[in-house]
Scaffold this motif. Structure first.
Motif, PDB file in Angstrom:
ATOM      1  N   ALA A  96      14.185 -10.164   0.273  1.00 51.15           N
ATOM      2  CA  ALA A  96      12.708 -10.043  -0.526  1.00 51.15           C
ATOM      3  C   ALA A  96      11.899 -11.514  -0.583  1.00 51.15           C
ATOM      4  N   LEU A  97      12.771 -12.439  -0.760  1.00 51.74           N
ATOM      5  CA  LEU A  97      12.237 -13.620  -0.588  1.00 51.74           C
ATOM      6  C   LEU A  97      11.529 -13.935   0.793  1.00 51.74           C
ATOM      7  N   ARG A  98      12.276 -13.765   1.912  1.00 53.23           N
ATOM      8  CA  ARG A  98      11.638 -13.834   3.082  1.00 53.23           C
ATOM      9  C   ARG A  98      10.410 -12.876   3.516  1.00 53.23           C
ATOM     10  N   SER A  99      10.468 -11.735   2.776  1.00 50.70           N
ATOM     11  CA  SER A  99       9.171 -10.876   2.955  1.00 50.70           C
ATOM     12  C   SER A  99       8.115 -11.430   2.064  1.00 50.70           C
ATOM     13  N   MET A 103       3.745 -13.029   2.911  1.00 52.74           N
ATOM     14  CA  MET A 103       2.557 -12.562   2.273  1.00 52.74           C
ATOM     15  C   MET A 103       1.736 -14.037   1.783  1.00 52.74           C
ATOM     16  N   PRO A 104       0.642 -13.997   2.146  1.00 49.86           N
ATOM     17  CA  PRO A 104      -0.062 -15.195   2.094  1.00 49.86           C
ATOM     18  C   PRO A 104      -0.557 -15.418   0.551  1.00 49.86           C
ATOM     19  N   VAL A 106       1.145 -15.729  -2.249  1.00 49.96           N
ATOM     20  CA  VAL A 106       1.967 -15.213  -3.284  1.00 49.96           C
ATOM     21  C   VAL A 106       3.200 -16.185  -3.817  1.00 49.96           C
ATOM     22  N   VAL A 107       3.623 -16.948  -2.954  1.00 52.26           N
ATOM     23  CA  VAL A 107       4.582 -18.139  -3.266  1.00 52.26           C
ATOM     24  C   VAL A 107       4.261 -19.295  -2.527  1.00 52.26           C
ATOM     25  N   GLU A 108       4.784 -20.350  -3.098  1.00 52.74           N
ATOM     26  CA  GLU A 108       4.538 -21.522  -2.167  1.00 52.74           C
ATOM     27  C   GLU A 108       5.940 -21.686  -1.375  1.00 52.74           C
ATOM     28  N   PRO A 109       5.380 -21.766  -0.013  1.00 55.34           N
ATOM     29  CA  PRO A 109       6.724 -21.408   1.053  1.00 55.34           C
ATOM     30  C   PRO A 109       7.636 -22.634   0.951  1.00 55.34           C
ATOM     31  N   ALA A 110       7.368 -23.669   0.559  1.00 56.92           N
ATOM     32  CA  ALA A 110       8.383 -24.800   0.064  1.00 56.92           C
ATOM     33  C   ALA A 110       9.259 -24.498  -0.803  1.00 56.92           C
ATOM     34  N   ALA A 111       8.814 -23.827  -1.877  1.00 56.47           N
ATOM     35  CA  ALA A 111       9.701 -23.377  -3.040  1.00 56.47           C
ATOM     36  C   ALA A 111      10.604 -21.976  -2.721  1.00 56.47           C
ATOM     37  N   ALA A 112       9.942 -21.313  -2.053  1.00 54.28           N
ATOM     38  CA  ALA A 112      10.751 -20.135  -1.649  1.00 54.28           C
ATOM     39  C   ALA A 112      11.950 -20.454  -0.583  1.00 54.28           C
ATOM     40  N   GLN A 113      11.581 -21.362   0.149  1.00 55.66           N
ATOM     41  CA  GLN A 113      12.532 -21.793   1.270  1.00 55.66           C
ATOM     42  C   GLN A 113      13.610 -22.330   0.643  1.00 55.66           C
ATOM     43  N   THR A 131      21.359 -10.632   6.762  1.00 51.04           N
ATOM     44  CA  THR A 131      19.956 -10.737   7.001  1.00 51.04           C
ATOM     45  C   THR A 131      19.829 -11.513   7.956  1.00 51.04           C
ATOM     46  N   PRO A 132      18.512 -11.495   8.645  1.00 50.49           N
ATOM     47  CA  PRO A 132      17.840 -11.805   9.895  1.00 50.49           C
ATOM     48  C   PRO A 132      17.848 -13.171   9.840  1.00 50.49           C
ATOM     49  N   ASP A 133      17.762 -13.809  10.815  1.00 53.86           N
ATOM     50  CA  ASP A 133      17.936 -15.488  11.004  1.00 53.86           C
ATOM     51  C   ASP A 133      16.501 -15.749  10.383  1.00 53.86           C
TER      52      ASP A 133
END
Length: 325
Positions: A96-99, A103-104, A106-113, A131-133
């Protein structure tokens, strides 16, 4: 799940920790912080009062002491205990997080990563094997980042936006309300000062965005309810086309804002589609071919017939220009 239900579920999940952090806060203050009305806060509290752990006995339900003047959580039903994820739950969360990263806005990429890395470290190989790489780090589109920043800081935005239904690019100043995810696309919900109404702006159609040095001030009526989350709202000021759809073309009902639908025994149907740009409408109908017939208005029927004739003439000219085999 509808946008209205999913929005309320997210709010309900946040209320218990919010009220734990703000014991004794009033409904008016909480409503201001959470961007809803005091009535909605009280409705949510009444819903929370009958929620809890499976079994739903008296000792399992969330318990609160609340009135419009003071709200206190007296029993959390375990919601404040550290969450322990199974490998299946961790895998689902990682996917879900990688999905969400795709999505532009929705979340801050650094925080999600960062969250992905922590879940992987805590869950170990059991949760990450399926889970995929993740690939290279995701960087946020600058325009999406500015829009998300404006929503977070409560600032007005100057947008350059492409409207697909009107086939035009326009500039407008908007007062952001929130970011929503509908049908696998990210939208900015905002009060448009030009249209004087709530509008949804799809992120991948925002060509540019400038954060203004003024607070966003959407009218109070724009903040109540979720009726503005419909992607298409009929505008009676726009011209309307009456169309007949063959049975194999009824899928268009899922992709365009067709109204006044009348279905016939053979599986075909008639429906109304409003449009702002006649050129856009003509291109759409010619591209759909013989499966869609324009019944009215007469000028649109004539324009589609003329454009189709031009296309056929162009193909005939190409055939005539080719040397015989």
């Amino acid at each position: 799940m509808s946008a209205r239900l999913s929005g309320r579920l997210a709010r309900l999940l946040n209320l218990v920790p919010y009220f734990q952090a703000h014991p004794g806060i009033s409904a008016v203050e909480a409503a201001r912080d959470l961007g809803v009305t005091p009535k909605q806060i009280m409705d949510d509290l009444n819903q929370l009062w009958v929620c809890g752990l499976p079994g739903y006995g008296p000792g399992d339900l969330i318990d609160l002491s609340f009135s419009e003047d003071s709200i206190v959580v007296t029993f959390t039903a375990g919601i404040d205990r550290p969450l322990r994820l199974t490998s299946t739950e961790a895998t689902a969360l990682l996917v879900a997080l990688r999905s969400l990263l795709e999505m532009p806005g929705v979340v801050e990429p650094a925080a999600a990563q960062s969250a992905i890395a922590k879940i992987e470290a805590a869950a170990g190989t059991a949760a990450t094997a399926d889970t995929p790489d993740a690939g290279p780090a995701v960087t946020e589109n600058p325009v999406a980042g500015r829009v998300r920043d404006a929503v977070r800081r409560g600032r007005a935005l100057d947008l350059t936006y492409y409207s697909a239904s009107r086939d035009t690019v326009s500039e407008r100043v908007v007062d952001p309300i929130r970011i929503v995810l509908i049908d696998e696309h990210t939208y900015l919900q905002a009060w448009c000062r030009t249209a004087e109404g709530v509008r949804l702006f799809r992120f991948d159609r925002i060509d540019d965005a400038t954060v203004l040095d003024e607070a966003a001030q959407p009218p109070q009526r724009a903040l109540t309810g979720d009726e503005h989350l419909e992607l298409f709202e009929g505008d009676p000021a726009l011209p309307a086309a009456r169309l007949r759809l063959d049975p194999g073309y009824t899928w268009l009902l899922d992709y365009y804002p067709l109204t006044d639908v009348e279905v016939f025994p053979d599986g075909s149907c008639e429906a109304v589609l409003r449009y702002a740009s006649r050129d856009w409408m003509v291109r759409l109908l010619v591209g759909l071919g013989s499966g869609v017939t324009v019944l009215a208005p007469a000028d649109l029927v004539s324009a589609v017939r003329s454009r189709a004739g031009e296309a056929l003439a162009a193909y005939a000219a190409l055939d005539a220009a080719e040397p015989p085999a």
